[in-house]
Design a protein around this motif. Structure first.
Motif, mmCIF file in Angstrom:
data_model
loop_
_atom_site.group_PDB
_atom_site.id
_atom_site.type_symbol
_atom_site.label_atom_id
_atom_site.label_comp_id
_atom_site.label_asym_id
_atom_site.label_seq_id
_atom_site.Cartn_x
_atom_site.Cartn_y
_atom_site.Cartn_z
ATOM 1 N N LEU A 82 20.049 5.896 31.419
ATOM 2 C CA LEU A 82 20.353 6.011 32.957
ATOM 3 C C LEU A 82 20.073 4.739 33.542
ATOM 4 O O LEU A 82 20.743 4.320 34.699
ATOM 5 N N ALA A 83 19.235 3.897 32.848
ATOM 6 C CA ALA A 83 18.786 2.504 33.304
ATOM 7 C C ALA A 83 20.109 1.471 33.123
ATOM 8 O O ALA A 83 20.012 0.399 33.768
ATOM 9 N N ASN A 84 20.911 1.705 31.976
ATOM 10 C CA ASN A 84 21.862 0.678 31.510
ATOM 11 C C ASN A 84 23.254 0.950 31.576
ATOM 12 O O ASN A 84 24.218 0.389 31.343
ATOM 13 N N CYS A 85 23.478 2.289 32.062
ATOM 14 C CA CYS A 85 25.010 2.719 32.064
ATOM 15 C C CYS A 85 25.419 2.997 33.493
ATOM 16 O O CYS A 85 24.491 3.499 34.232
ATOM 17 N N GLU A 86 26.858 3.212 33.629
ATOM 18 C CA GLU A 86 27.073 3.691 35.075
ATOM 19 C C GLU A 86 27.443 4.943 35.223
ATOM 20 O O GLU A 86 27.350 5.549 36.434
ATOM 21 N N ILE A 87 27.728 5.760 34.519
ATOM 22 C CA ILE A 87 28.141 7.099 34.348
ATOM 23 C C ILE A 87 26.926 7.737 33.789
ATOM 24 O O ILE A 87 26.594 7.600 32.745
ATOM 25 N N THR A 88 26.161 8.711 34.397
ATOM 26 C CA THR A 88 25.237 9.699 34.041
ATOM 27 C C THR A 88 25.537 10.647 33.282
ATOM 28 O O THR A 88 26.631 11.482 33.499
ATOM 29 N N PRO A 89 24.903 10.831 31.906
ATOM 30 C CA PRO A 89 25.588 12.030 31.119
ATOM 31 C C PRO A 89 25.621 13.338 31.717
ATOM 32 O O PRO A 89 24.429 13.430 32.615
ATOM 33 N N VAL A 90 26.452 14.036 31.615
ATOM 34 C CA VAL A 90 26.448 15.454 32.267
ATOM 35 C C VAL A 90 25.456 16.430 31.418
ATOM 36 O O VAL A 90 24.948 17.479 31.933
ATOM 37 N N THR A 91 25.352 15.991 30.033
ATOM 38 C CA THR A 91 24.455 16.940 29.244
ATOM 39 C C THR A 91 23.805 16.173 27.963
ATOM 40 O O THR A 91 24.460 15.282 27.589
ATOM 41 N N ASN A 92 22.946 16.907 27.773
ATOM 42 C CA ASN A 92 22.106 16.278 26.277
ATOM 43 C C ASN A 92 22.290 17.573 25.478
ATOM 44 O O ASN A 92 21.764 18.769 25.762
ATOM 45 N N GLN A 93 22.520 17.385 24.353
ATOM 46 C CA GLN A 93 22.706 18.643 23.125
ATOM 47 C C GLN A 93 21.545 18.506 22.413
ATOM 48 O O GLN A 93 21.684 17.600 21.625
ATOM 49 N N VAL A 94 20.490 19.474 22.265
ATOM 50 C CA VAL A 94 19.600 19.254 21.498
ATOM 51 C C VAL A 94 19.272 20.892 20.613
ATOM 52 O O VAL A 94 19.610 21.756 21.390
ATOM 53 N N GLU A 95 18.700 20.967 19.749
ATOM 54 C CA GLU A 95 18.272 22.395 19.095
ATOM 55 C C GLU A 95 17.441 22.885 20.262
ATOM 56 O O GLU A 95 16.267 22.506 20.932
ATOM 57 N N CYS A 96 17.594 24.410 20.393
ATOM 58 C CA CYS A 96 16.949 24.980 21.584
ATOM 59 C C CYS A 96 17.188 26.750 21.191
ATOM 60 O O CYS A 96 18.011 27.237 20.813
ATOM 61 N N SER A 97 15.739 27.221 21.165
ATOM 62 C CA SER A 97 15.873 28.685 20.934
ATOM 63 C C SER A 97 14.690 29.041 21.438
ATOM 64 O O SER A 97 13.676 28.200 21.766
ATOM 65 N N THR A 115 22.319 18.445 32.541
ATOM 66 C CA THR A 115 21.984 19.951 31.884
ATOM 67 C C THR A 115 21.484 19.636 30.534
ATOM 68 O O THR A 115 21.779 18.699 29.523
ATOM 69 N N LEU A 116 21.155 20.675 29.940
ATOM 70 C CA LEU A 116 20.590 20.669 28.631
ATOM 71 C C LEU A 116 21.484 21.827 27.593
ATOM 72 O O LEU A 116 21.288 22.984 28.121
ATOM 73 N N THR A 117 22.247 21.439 26.711
ATOM 74 C CA THR A 117 23.192 22.386 26.003
ATOM 75 C C THR A 117 22.309 22.743 24.741
ATOM 76 O O THR A 117 21.805 21.776 24.119
#
Length: 224
Positions: A82-97, A115-117
């Motif tokens: 977020l501090a170094n790029c121009e476009i904010t990621p729309v999602t982060n994909q991590v393990e989730c259950s 969002t979190l995928t």
């Protein structure tokens, strides 16, 4: 055709709250699974960063890609992007259950419009030993019976209720259809709390893919 509900992304586009994973699909099974998923109503297909991320930003600017995201980033790593790029990621994909519900990470991302995928949302069920508990417990079976659903469907409904976007790897057409059939009801607060009770903070996906715990970019050495 019935489509999945969507969540609005920080770039104005919308993303379905359920997706199909294709990791490690062999021969033509991935192609067949994707075709069936599209017929059923899936519109989110997962097909597997600072210099790399910036290269992806160029694709957005060229109009070749609508949305870009990251995978297995913790809160500090996202803050770096977020501090170094121009476009904010729309999602982060991590393990989730339910066993690794990522509530803290989801809350942090929500504050930043990300969002979190969640991959491996069902925790790799093992019927022979009745694991994981959140799939084979009597408590979840009772909830599933109430709604006329299966335990995996209840787990997916729980994760969607948390604001997570689950992606499921499957090449079984019946299972793909079943996984999509979760949007006709919502769990009560008490039922959500039952699923909360399975959180242990432990995942099932080994991250030796990124050279292990000693790697300088290993993302899970901090709380979230």
């Amino acid at each position: 055709m019935k489509l999945a509900p969507t969540v609005k992304l920080n770039n104005g586009y919308e993303m379905p709250v359920l997706g199909l994973g294709t990791y490690n699909s062999k021969d033509n099974e991935g192609e067949a699974a994707v075709k069936h998923a599209i017929d059923v109503g899936y519109r989110h297909i997962d097909t597997a960063f600072l210099d790399t991320y910036k290269a992806m930003e160029k694709l957005v600017k060229l109009g070749l890609v609508r949305s870009i995201g990251v995978s297995n980033f913790n809160s500090e790593q996202l803050a770096l992007v977020l501090a170094n790029c121009e476009i904010t990621p729309v999602t982060n994909q991590v393990e989730c259950s339910p066993a690794l519900n990522q509530k803290a990470l989801t809350a942090f991302y929500k504050e930043n419009g990300v969002t979190l995928t969640g991959y491996t949302p069902l925790g790799k069920p093992k019927p022979d030993i009745q694991k994981p508990d959140f799939i084979y417990s009597t408590e979840v079976a009772v909830i599933a019976k109430k709604y006329g659903k299966t335990a995996p469907q209840i787990v997916l409904r729980y994760l969607v209720g948390l604001g997570v976007i689950p992606i499921l790897k499957s090449s079984n057409t019946n299972r793909i259809s079943e996984n999509f059939d979760i949007f006709d009801s919502e769990l009560t607060a008490e039922e959500m709390a039952v699923l909360d009770g399975f959180h242990t903070g432990e995942g099932v996906v080994p991250l030796n893919l990124i050279k292990g715990l000693s790697h300088k970019y290993y993302p899970f050495a901090i709380e979230f």
